[in-house]
Design a protein around this motif. Structure first.
Motif, PDB file in Angstrom:
ATOM      1  N   LYS A 154       0.891  -1.378   0.031  1.00 25.00           N
ATOM      2  CA  LYS A 154       0.025  -0.022   0.111  1.00 25.00           C
ATOM      3  C   LYS A 154       0.861   1.200  -0.115  1.00 25.00           C
ATOM      4  CE  LYS A 154      -3.745   2.298   2.268  1.00 25.00           C
ATOM      5  NZ  LYS A 154      -3.220   3.591   2.349  1.00 25.00           N
ATOM      6  N   GLU A 155       1.903   1.244   0.913  1.00 21.51           N
ATOM      7  CA  GLU A 155       2.673   2.349   0.812  1.00 21.51           C
ATOM      8  C   GLU A 155       3.571   2.546  -0.663  1.00 21.51           C
ATOM      9  OE1 GLU A 155       5.696   1.396   4.044  1.00 21.51           O
ATOM     10  OE2 GLU A 155       4.571   1.733   5.474  1.00 21.51           O
ATOM     11  N   LEU A 156       3.672   1.417  -1.140  1.00 27.21           N
ATOM     12  CA  LEU A 156       4.471   1.544  -2.628  1.00 27.21           C
ATOM     13  C   LEU A 156       3.497   2.054  -3.533  1.00 27.21           C
ATOM     14  CD1 LEU A 156       6.477   0.959  -4.728  1.00 27.21           C
ATOM     15  CD2 LEU A 156       5.566  -1.413  -4.837  1.00 27.21           C
ATOM     16  N   PHE A 157       2.280   1.831  -3.403  1.00 27.73           N
ATOM     17  CA  PHE A 157       0.989   2.249  -4.370  1.00 27.73           C
ATOM     18  C   PHE A 157       1.021   3.764  -4.143  1.00 27.73           C
ATOM     19  CE2 PHE A 157      -3.217   3.444  -5.246  1.00 27.73           C
ATOM     20  CZ  PHE A 157      -3.418   3.222  -6.481  1.00 27.73           C
ATOM     21  N   ASP A 158       0.734   4.358  -2.858  1.00 30.45           N
ATOM     22  CA  ASP A 158       0.599   5.546  -2.503  1.00 30.45           C
ATOM     23  C   ASP A 158       1.801   6.255  -2.918  1.00 30.45           C
ATOM     24  OD1 ASP A 158      -1.810   5.000  -1.182  1.00 30.45           O
ATOM     25  OD2 ASP A 158      -0.728   4.826   0.906  1.00 30.45           O
ATOM     26  N   TYR A 159       3.006   5.930  -2.853  1.00 26.29           N
ATOM     27  CA  TYR A 159       4.300   6.558  -3.455  1.00 26.29           C
ATOM     28  C   TYR A 159       4.190   6.676  -4.810  1.00 26.29           C
ATOM     29  CZ  TYR A 159       9.077   8.018  -3.795  1.00 26.29           C
ATOM     30  OH  TYR A 159      10.259   8.610  -4.286  1.00 26.29           O
ATOM     31  N   GLN A 160       3.857   5.790  -5.471  1.00 24.62           N
ATOM     32  CA  GLN A 160       3.848   5.561  -6.988  1.00 24.62           C
ATOM     33  C   GLN A 160       2.819   6.675  -7.516  1.00 24.62           C
ATOM     34  OE1 GLN A 160       3.143   1.380  -7.534  1.00 24.62           O
ATOM     35  NE2 GLN A 160       4.946   1.513  -8.843  1.00 24.62           N
TER      36      GLN A 160
END
Length: 263
Positions: free
Chosen positions: A96-102
């Motif tokens: 989720k953190e990765l998706f938000d960062y992208q």
């Protein structure tokens, strides 16, 4: 659908207008103009560096998640249900953190889009100002953007004023760095260029004159270089001759001294 209606309405309006009056239409290529703007090229390079760093961060995060998944797959048989759920929850959280960062960096409202807009805005303002000036001077009724959503199926190159816009922007930036006296000389030069734009025959004659001048200048440079070479060769020959004479003189004196000693 709205885009199609807008394009259709515009062409109907232009066609109707052209039937009642002489219409002059030009077009620009905004992407071409932006690439020619020095400030844009430099800022674009900086933005690309930022985007590259963001992509590296994303790859690091992906690798970290993959390692967690591989570790869980290897150790799953040894873990309790509670520990498996904790690991899965940790992986889900990092995904989720990765998706938000992208999304934050590359999403539709992300940093890349925002900074691109901020980067383009000042240059677009310069372009629009230049277009208005050119439209008034050249009496254009419509100026379209070839690189926009507006579909142009054919565009004759002679109606492309992109280079005129680039030149207007460059002129404006150059004038800001000149003194008042230099500005007057620059304005006279620009007026001559504009006159040539309006009169292709005059521009062709000027081109021929410039080519002849360039050929003359080249010939003069070649003659100058040839003269300098000859002078240099003569200097070297004179130096060599002087050295030879001095050597012969010294040799004669040595022989004379030796003869006197023998006596």
């Amino acid at each position: 659908m709205k885009k199609i209606l807008l394009i259709t309405s515009l062409f109907i309006f232009i066609t109707g207008f052209s039937q009642s009056a002489s219409v002059r239409i030009g077009y620009i290529d905004m992407e071409y103009i932006l690439e020619k703007a020095p400030d844009y090229a430099e800022a674009k390079a900086q933005l690309e560096q930022k985007a590259s760093r963001w992509k590296e961060d994303i790859e690091l995060k992906k690798n970290e998640i993959n390692k967690l998944k591989e570790s869980l797959a290897t150790e799953r048989v040894l873990l309790t249900k509670e520990l498996i759920e904790e690991r899965e929850e940790e992986i889900n959280l990092k995904e989720k953190e990765l998706f938000d960062y992208q999304e934050k960096r590359f999403g539709a409202r992300g940093d890349l889009i925002i900074q691109k807009s901020l980067l383009v805005k000042p240059i677009q303002d310069q372009v629009f100002t230049a277009i208005q000036d050119i439209a008034e001077q050249k009496r254009y009724d419509f100026i379209l953007d070839k690189s926009s959503d507006l579909t142009i199926l054919f565009a004759d190159k002679r109606h492309d004023i992109s280079d005129l816009v680039v030149r207007a922007i460059m002129r404006s930036e150059k004038r800001e760095q000149l003194s008042k006296k230099e500005q007057k000389a620059q304005e006279a030069k620009e007026a001559k260029e504009d006159l040539q734009d309006e009169n292709p025959a005059l521009a062709e004659r000027q081109k021929i004159l410039d080519e002849k001048k360039a050929a003359r200048d080249k010939l003069m440079e070649e003659r100058k270089a040839a003269r300098e070479k000859i002078i240099e060769e003569r200097k070297k020959a004179a130096i060599e001759k002087r050295k030879k004479l001095e050597a012969e003189k010294n040799g004669t004196e040595i022989e004379k001294e030796s003869s006197e000693d023998d006596k």
